[in-house]
Design a protein around this motif. Sequence first.
Motif, PDB file in Angstrom:
ATOM      1  N   TYR A  59       0.859  -1.184   0.000  1.00  0.00           N
ATOM      2  CA  TYR A  59       0.000   0.000   0.000  1.00  0.00           C
ATOM      3  C   TYR A  59       0.895   1.233   0.000  1.00  0.00           C
ATOM      4  O   TYR A  59       1.913   1.254   0.688  1.00  0.00           O
ATOM      5  N   ASN A  60       0.511   2.266  -0.738  1.00  0.00           N
ATOM      6  CA  ASN A  60       1.255   3.520  -0.631  1.00  0.00           C
ATOM      7  C   ASN A  60       0.665   4.332   0.528  1.00  0.00           C
ATOM      8  O   ASN A  60      -0.360   3.956   1.106  1.00  0.00           O
ATOM      9  N   ASP A  61       1.306   5.435   0.861  1.00  0.00           N
ATOM     10  CA  ASP A  61       0.873   6.217   2.031  1.00  0.00           C
ATOM     11  C   ASP A  61      -0.545   6.763   1.869  1.00  0.00           C
ATOM     12  O   ASP A  61      -1.322   6.769   2.828  1.00  0.00           O
ATOM     13  N   LYS A  62      -0.897   7.212   0.676  1.00  0.00           N
ATOM     14  CA  LYS A  62      -2.243   7.736   0.443  1.00  0.00           C
ATOM     15  C   LYS A  62      -3.288   6.648   0.660  1.00  0.00           C
ATOM     16  O   LYS A  62      -4.329   6.882   1.286  1.00  0.00           O
ATOM     17  N   GLU A  63      -3.023   5.448   0.166  1.00  0.00           N
ATOM     18  CA  GLU A  63      -3.947   4.322   0.349  1.00  0.00           C
ATOM     19  C   GLU A  63      -4.089   3.960   1.821  1.00  0.00           C
ATOM     20  O   GLU A  63      -5.196   3.656   2.281  1.00  0.00           O
ATOM     21  N   LYS A  64      -2.995   4.015   2.561  1.00  0.00           N
ATOM     22  CA  LYS A  64      -3.047   3.716   3.995  1.00  0.00           C
ATOM     23  C   LYS A  64      -3.960   4.693   4.723  1.00  0.00           C
ATOM     24  O   LYS A  64      -4.751   4.290   5.581  1.00  0.00           O
ATOM     25  N   VAL A  65      -3.882   5.973   4.382  1.00  0.00           N
ATOM     26  CA  VAL A  65      -4.719   6.988   5.030  1.00  0.00           C
ATOM     27  C   VAL A  65      -6.189   6.765   4.673  1.00  0.00           C
ATOM     28  O   VAL A  65      -7.066   6.852   5.542  1.00  0.00           O
ATOM     29  N   ILE A  66      -6.464   6.460   3.415  1.00  0.00           N
ATOM     30  CA  ILE A  66      -7.847   6.207   3.000  1.00  0.00           C
ATOM     31  C   ILE A  66      -8.402   5.005   3.752  1.00  0.00           C
ATOM     32  O   ILE A  66      -9.528   5.042   4.272  1.00  0.00           O
ATOM     33  N   LEU A  67      -7.626   3.921   3.824  1.00  0.00           N
ATOM     34  CA  LEU A  67      -8.088   2.732   4.545  1.00  0.00           C
ATOM     35  C   LEU A  67      -8.317   3.038   6.016  1.00  0.00           C
ATOM     36  O   LEU A  67      -9.319   2.602   6.598  1.00  0.00           O
ATOM     37  N   LEU A  68      -7.415   3.768   6.625  1.00  0.00           N
ATOM     38  CA  LEU A  68      -7.580   4.139   8.027  1.00  0.00           C
ATOM     39  C   LEU A  68      -8.892   4.882   8.228  1.00  0.00           C
ATOM     40  O   LEU A  68      -9.658   4.571   9.147  1.00  0.00           O
ATOM     41  N   ASN A  69      -9.181   5.841   7.360  1.00  0.00           N
ATOM     42  CA  ASN A  69     -10.419   6.615   7.496  1.00  0.00           C
ATOM     43  C   ASN A  69     -11.656   5.748   7.308  1.00  0.00           C
ATOM     44  O   ASN A  69     -12.664   5.955   7.983  1.00  0.00           O
ATOM     45  N   ILE A  70     -11.591   4.779   6.430  1.00  0.00           N
ATOM     46  CA  ILE A  70     -12.711   3.853   6.237  1.00  0.00           C
ATOM     47  C   ILE A  70     -12.914   3.025   7.502  1.00  0.00           C
ATOM     48  O   ILE A  70     -14.025   2.912   8.023  1.00  0.00           O
ATOM     49  N   PHE A  71     -11.835   2.438   8.010  1.00  0.00           N
ATOM     50  CA  PHE A  71     -11.941   1.507   9.125  1.00  0.00           C
ATOM     51  C   PHE A  71     -12.179   2.192  10.466  1.00  0.00           C
ATOM     52  O   PHE A  71     -12.662   1.565  11.400  1.00  0.00           O
ATOM     53  N   LYS A  72     -11.858   3.486  10.550  1.00  0.00           N
ATOM     54  CA  LYS A  72     -12.130   4.223  11.796  1.00  0.00           C
ATOM     55  C   LYS A  72     -13.621   4.333  12.066  1.00  0.00           C
ATOM     56  O   LYS A  72     -14.027   4.570  13.193  1.00  0.00           O
ATOM     57  N   ARG A  73     -14.448   4.132  11.046  1.00  0.00           N
ATOM     58  CA  ARG A  73     -15.898   4.129  11.267  1.00  0.00           C
ATOM     59  C   ARG A  73     -16.292   2.958  12.157  1.00  0.00           C
ATOM     60  O   ARG A  73     -17.249   3.052  12.918  1.00  0.00           O
ATOM     61  N   ALA A  74     -15.557   1.867  12.061  1.00  0.00           N
ATOM     62  CA  ALA A  74     -15.824   0.692  12.894  1.00  0.00           C
ATOM     63  C   ALA A  74     -15.080   0.769  14.227  1.00  0.00           C
ATOM     64  O   ALA A  74     -15.537   0.233  15.228  1.00  0.00           O
ATOM     65  N   ASP A  75     -13.907   1.402  14.229  1.00  0.00           N
ATOM     66  CA  ASP A  75     -13.074   1.492  15.427  1.00  0.00           C
ATOM     67  C   ASP A  75     -12.443   2.877  15.495  1.00  0.00           C
ATOM     68  O   ASP A  75     -11.361   3.090  14.944  1.00  0.00           O
ATOM     69  N   PRO A  76     -13.107   3.820  16.150  1.00  0.00           N
ATOM     70  CA  PRO A  76     -12.592   5.193  16.208  1.00  0.00           C
ATOM     71  C   PRO A  76     -11.213   5.325  16.849  1.00  0.00           C
ATOM     72  O   PRO A  76     -10.541   6.336  16.659  1.00  0.00           O
ATOM     73  N   THR A  77     -10.776   4.330  17.595  1.00  0.00           N
ATOM     74  CA  THR A  77      -9.467   4.401  18.245  1.00  0.00           C
ATOM     75  C   THR A  77      -8.337   3.871  17.360  1.00  0.00           C
ATOM     76  O   THR A  77      -7.175   3.925  17.747  1.00  0.00           O
ATOM     77  N   LEU A  78      -8.669   3.365  16.196  1.00  0.00           N
ATOM     78  CA  LEU A  78      -7.675   2.778  15.302  1.00  0.00           C
ATOM     79  C   LEU A  78      -6.665   3.827  14.859  1.00  0.00           C
ATOM     80  O   LEU A  78      -7.023   4.962  14.548  1.00  0.00           O
ATOM     81  N   THR A  79      -5.384   3.430  14.843  1.00  0.00           N
ATOM     82  CA  THR A  79      -4.321   4.315  14.362  1.00  0.00           C
ATOM     83  C   THR A  79      -3.652   3.672  13.154  1.00  0.00           C
ATOM     84  O   THR A  79      -3.729   2.456  12.953  1.00  0.00           O
ATOM     85  N   ILE A  80      -2.985   4.489  12.373  1.00  0.00           N
ATOM     86  CA  ILE A  80      -2.280   3.974  11.204  1.00  0.00           C
ATOM     87  C   ILE A  80      -1.158   3.027  11.635  1.00  0.00           C
ATOM     88  O   ILE A  80      -0.881   2.042  10.961  1.00  0.00           O
ATOM     89  N   GLU A  81      -0.551   3.327  12.781  1.00  0.00           N
ATOM     90  CA  GLU A  81       0.521   2.456  13.287  1.00  0.00           C
ATOM     91  C   GLU A  81      -0.028   1.067  13.617  1.00  0.00           C
ATOM     92  O   GLU A  81       0.610   0.057  13.311  1.00  0.00           O
ATOM     93  N   ARG A  82      -1.178   1.030  14.263  1.00  0.00           N
ATOM     94  CA  ARG A  82      -1.763  -0.270  14.632  1.00  0.00           C
ATOM     95  C   ARG A  82      -2.235  -1.040  13.401  1.00  0.00           C
ATOM     96  O   ARG A  82      -2.114  -2.257  13.343  1.00  0.00           O
ATOM     97  N   LEU A  83      -2.725  -0.321  12.417  1.00  0.00           N
ATOM     98  CA  LEU A  83      -3.256  -0.971  11.232  1.00  0.00           C
ATOM     99  C   LEU A  83      -2.154  -1.506  10.315  1.00  0.00           C
ATOM    100  O   LEU A  83      -2.304  -2.587   9.753  1.00  0.00           O
ATOM    101  N   PHE A  84      -1.037  -0.787  10.210  1.00  0.00           N
ATOM    102  CA  PHE A  84      -0.024  -1.161   9.218  1.00  0.00           C
ATOM    103  C   PHE A  84       1.344  -1.535   9.757  1.00  0.00           C
ATOM    104  O   PHE A  84       2.185  -2.023   9.001  1.00  0.00           O
ATOM    105  N   PHE A  85       1.619  -1.306  11.049  1.00  0.00           N
ATOM    106  CA  PHE A  85       2.984  -1.578  11.522  1.00  0.00           C
ATOM    107  C   PHE A  85       2.983  -2.478  12.739  1.00  0.00           C
ATOM    108  O   PHE A  85       2.055  -2.655  13.404  1.00  0.00           O
TER     109      PHE A  85
END
Length: 69
Positions: A43-69
């Motif tokens: 995933y490129n950085d832009k895609e990671k941010v888009i995915l984070l924003n989508i998935f934050k609807r299910a988990d508002p506490t989700l961070t990009i670090e937790r999702l991808f690293f």
Amino acid sequence: MKESLNLVKGYRNMMNLTQEDVANKLGMTKQAYSLKENGKTPYNDKEKVILLNIFKRADPTLTIERLFF
């Protein structure tokens, strides 16, 4: 990295989204998205941010670090 791919797939499934749904949100084909979700292409950085924003609807506490690293 493998664990983060499982998180992406897990959140997608939890939100009842298909690979095609997410691919459309990212502006790519289902086939291109499938390669990313399965770890064949990164995933490129832009895609990671888009995915984070989508998935934050299910988990508002989700961070990009937790999702991808």
